[in-house]
Design a protein around this motif. Sequence first.
Motif, PDB file in Angstrom:
ATOM      1  N   ALA A 264       1.042  -1.172  -0.059  1.00  0.00           N
ATOM      2  CA  ALA A 264       0.088  -0.012   0.157  1.00  0.00           C
ATOM      3  C   ALA A 264       0.776   1.210   0.020  1.00  0.00           C
ATOM      4  O   ALA A 264       1.883   1.142   0.607  1.00  0.00           O
ATOM      5  N   GLN A 265       0.362   2.204  -0.686  1.00  0.00           N
ATOM      6  CA  GLN A 265       0.924   3.663  -0.874  1.00  0.00           C
ATOM      7  C   GLN A 265       0.007   4.719  -0.762  1.00  0.00           C
ATOM      8  O   GLN A 265      -0.528   4.930  -2.010  1.00  0.00           O
ATOM      9  N   GLY A 266       0.082   5.525   0.376  1.00  0.00           N
ATOM     10  CA  GLY A 266      -0.771   6.596   0.436  1.00  0.00           C
ATOM     11  C   GLY A 266      -0.047   7.865  -0.422  1.00  0.00           C
ATOM     12  O   GLY A 266       1.331   7.941  -0.629  1.00  0.00           O
ATOM     13  N   PRO A 267      -0.573   8.912  -0.318  1.00  0.00           N
ATOM     14  CA  PRO A 267       0.015  10.174  -0.675  1.00  0.00           C
ATOM     15  C   PRO A 267       1.475  10.617  -0.221  1.00  0.00           C
ATOM     16  O   PRO A 267       2.389  10.938  -1.027  1.00  0.00           O
ATOM     17  N   ILE A 268       1.485  10.399   1.088  1.00  0.00           N
ATOM     18  CA  ILE A 268       2.785  10.845   1.719  1.00  0.00           C
ATOM     19  C   ILE A 268       4.006   9.777   1.566  1.00  0.00           C
ATOM     20  O   ILE A 268       5.034  10.162   1.233  1.00  0.00           O
ATOM     21  N   LEU A 269       3.531   8.547   1.576  1.00  0.00           N
ATOM     22  CA  LEU A 269       4.635   7.443   1.411  1.00  0.00           C
ATOM     23  C   LEU A 269       5.069   7.515  -0.238  1.00  0.00           C
ATOM     24  O   LEU A 269       6.254   7.432  -0.582  1.00  0.00           O
ATOM     25  N   LYS A 270       4.039   7.905  -1.116  1.00  0.00           N
ATOM     26  CA  LYS A 270       4.356   8.012  -2.462  1.00  0.00           C
ATOM     27  C   LYS A 270       5.471   9.179  -2.716  1.00  0.00           C
ATOM     28  O   LYS A 270       6.245   8.990  -3.391  1.00  0.00           O
TER      29      LYS A 270
ATOM     30  N   SER B  54       1.882  -5.827   9.329  1.00  0.00           N
ATOM     31  CA  SER B  54       2.456  -4.725   8.421  1.00  0.00           C
ATOM     32  C   SER B  54       3.890  -4.403   8.720  1.00  0.00           C
ATOM     33  O   SER B  54       4.423  -4.319   9.641  1.00  0.00           O
ATOM     34  N   ILE B  55       4.504  -4.150   7.726  1.00  0.00           N
ATOM     35  CA  ILE B  55       6.023  -3.530   7.651  1.00  0.00           C
ATOM     36  C   ILE B  55       5.673  -2.257   6.858  1.00  0.00           C
ATOM     37  O   ILE B  55       5.596  -2.058   5.710  1.00  0.00           O
ATOM     38  N   PRO B  56       5.972  -1.189   7.786  1.00  0.00           N
ATOM     39  CA  PRO B  56       5.680  -0.016   7.285  1.00  0.00           C
ATOM     40  C   PRO B  56       7.037   0.789   6.542  1.00  0.00           C
ATOM     41  O   PRO B  56       8.160   0.072   6.894  1.00  0.00           O
ATOM     42  N   ALA B  57       7.037   1.766   5.673  1.00  0.00           N
ATOM     43  CA  ALA B  57       8.166   2.425   5.382  1.00  0.00           C
ATOM     44  C   ALA B  57       9.298   1.779   4.577  1.00  0.00           C
ATOM     45  O   ALA B  57      10.443   2.024   5.199  1.00  0.00           O
ATOM     46  N   LEU B  58       8.814   1.024   3.803  1.00  0.00           N
ATOM     47  CA  LEU B  58      10.066   0.357   3.026  1.00  0.00           C
ATOM     48  C   LEU B  58      10.110   1.038   1.521  1.00  0.00           C
ATOM     49  O   LEU B  58       9.129   1.668   1.029  1.00  0.00           O
ATOM     50  N   ALA B  59      11.161   1.072   0.773  1.00  0.00           N
ATOM     51  CA  ALA B  59      11.411   1.629  -0.268  1.00  0.00           C
ATOM     52  C   ALA B  59      10.641   0.881  -1.099  1.00  0.00           C
ATOM     53  O   ALA B  59      10.499  -0.278  -1.218  1.00  0.00           O
ATOM     54  N   THR B  60      10.069   1.474  -2.163  1.00  0.00           N
ATOM     55  CA  THR B  60       8.856   0.795  -2.929  1.00  0.00           C
ATOM     56  C   THR B  60       9.322  -0.227  -3.680  1.00  0.00           C
ATOM     57  O   THR B  60       8.710  -1.157  -3.825  1.00  0.00           O
ATOM     58  N   GLU B  61      10.569  -0.160  -4.248  1.00  0.00           N
ATOM     59  CA  GLU B  61      11.117  -1.229  -5.142  1.00  0.00           C
ATOM     60  C   GLU B  61      11.339  -2.268  -3.860  1.00  0.00           C
ATOM     61  O   GLU B  61      11.132  -3.412  -4.381  1.00  0.00           O
ATOM     62  N   GLU B  62      11.965  -1.983  -3.020  1.00  0.00           N
ATOM     63  CA  GLU B  62      12.196  -3.281  -1.823  1.00  0.00           C
ATOM     64  C   GLU B  62      11.033  -3.723  -1.432  1.00  0.00           C
ATOM     65  O   GLU B  62      10.961  -5.081  -1.286  1.00  0.00           O
ATOM     66  N   ALA B  63       9.896  -2.950  -1.272  1.00  0.00           N
ATOM     67  CA  ALA B  63       8.582  -3.655  -0.758  1.00  0.00           C
ATOM     68  C   ALA B  63       7.903  -4.533  -1.956  1.00  0.00           C
ATOM     69  O   ALA B  63       7.532  -5.704  -1.437  1.00  0.00           O
ATOM     70  N   ASP B  64       8.057  -4.101  -3.216  1.00  0.00           N
ATOM     71  CA  ASP B  64       7.599  -5.025  -4.230  1.00  0.00           C
ATOM     72  C   ASP B  64       8.370  -6.346  -4.200  1.00  0.00           C
ATOM     73  O   ASP B  64       7.756  -7.454  -4.240  1.00  0.00           O
TER      74      ASP B  64
END
Length: 159
Positions: free
Chosen positions: A109-115, A132-142
Amino acid sequence: MRKEPANRLSRKGLTVWRLYGWLQTGVVLLLAIGVGTLTYLLDWPWWIYILAAAAVAIYGWLFIHLFPKIRWSRWRYEVRETEIELQHGIFIVTRTLIPMVRVQHVDTAQGPILKKYDLAAISISSAATVHSIPALATEEADELRNRISALAKVAEDDV
């Protein structure tokens, strides 16, 4: 005793949590302004102004500076072939082991602030709850979502 999980959240997560702290402090400031206005209009004691200002200052220091720093330093995770280990907490540190055979699905999940900060959160659903695991780099999260999904499928096939 087992050593703590190896992986940390993105350093940008600290910035995001501090931004959330600023937003929350803004709400507390508005409430303090409301109390100050009532104090003026209803001729309440002058020390209420000081109390309201102190409340805003203390809240801001806790939620902008202290709690995000502690939260970021304690948040860790590790994905192994048979389990996922999570560690988090501010006052009480919680360590959770999620067996791969219990993982039902994984979401990002990615809200506007995380994005804005190129971050995402991962949600790991089991029959009992969602972790949940919050605040991962988008590429790392994928990559992590795909890895957990693959390991969970393998674990399910073994059962």
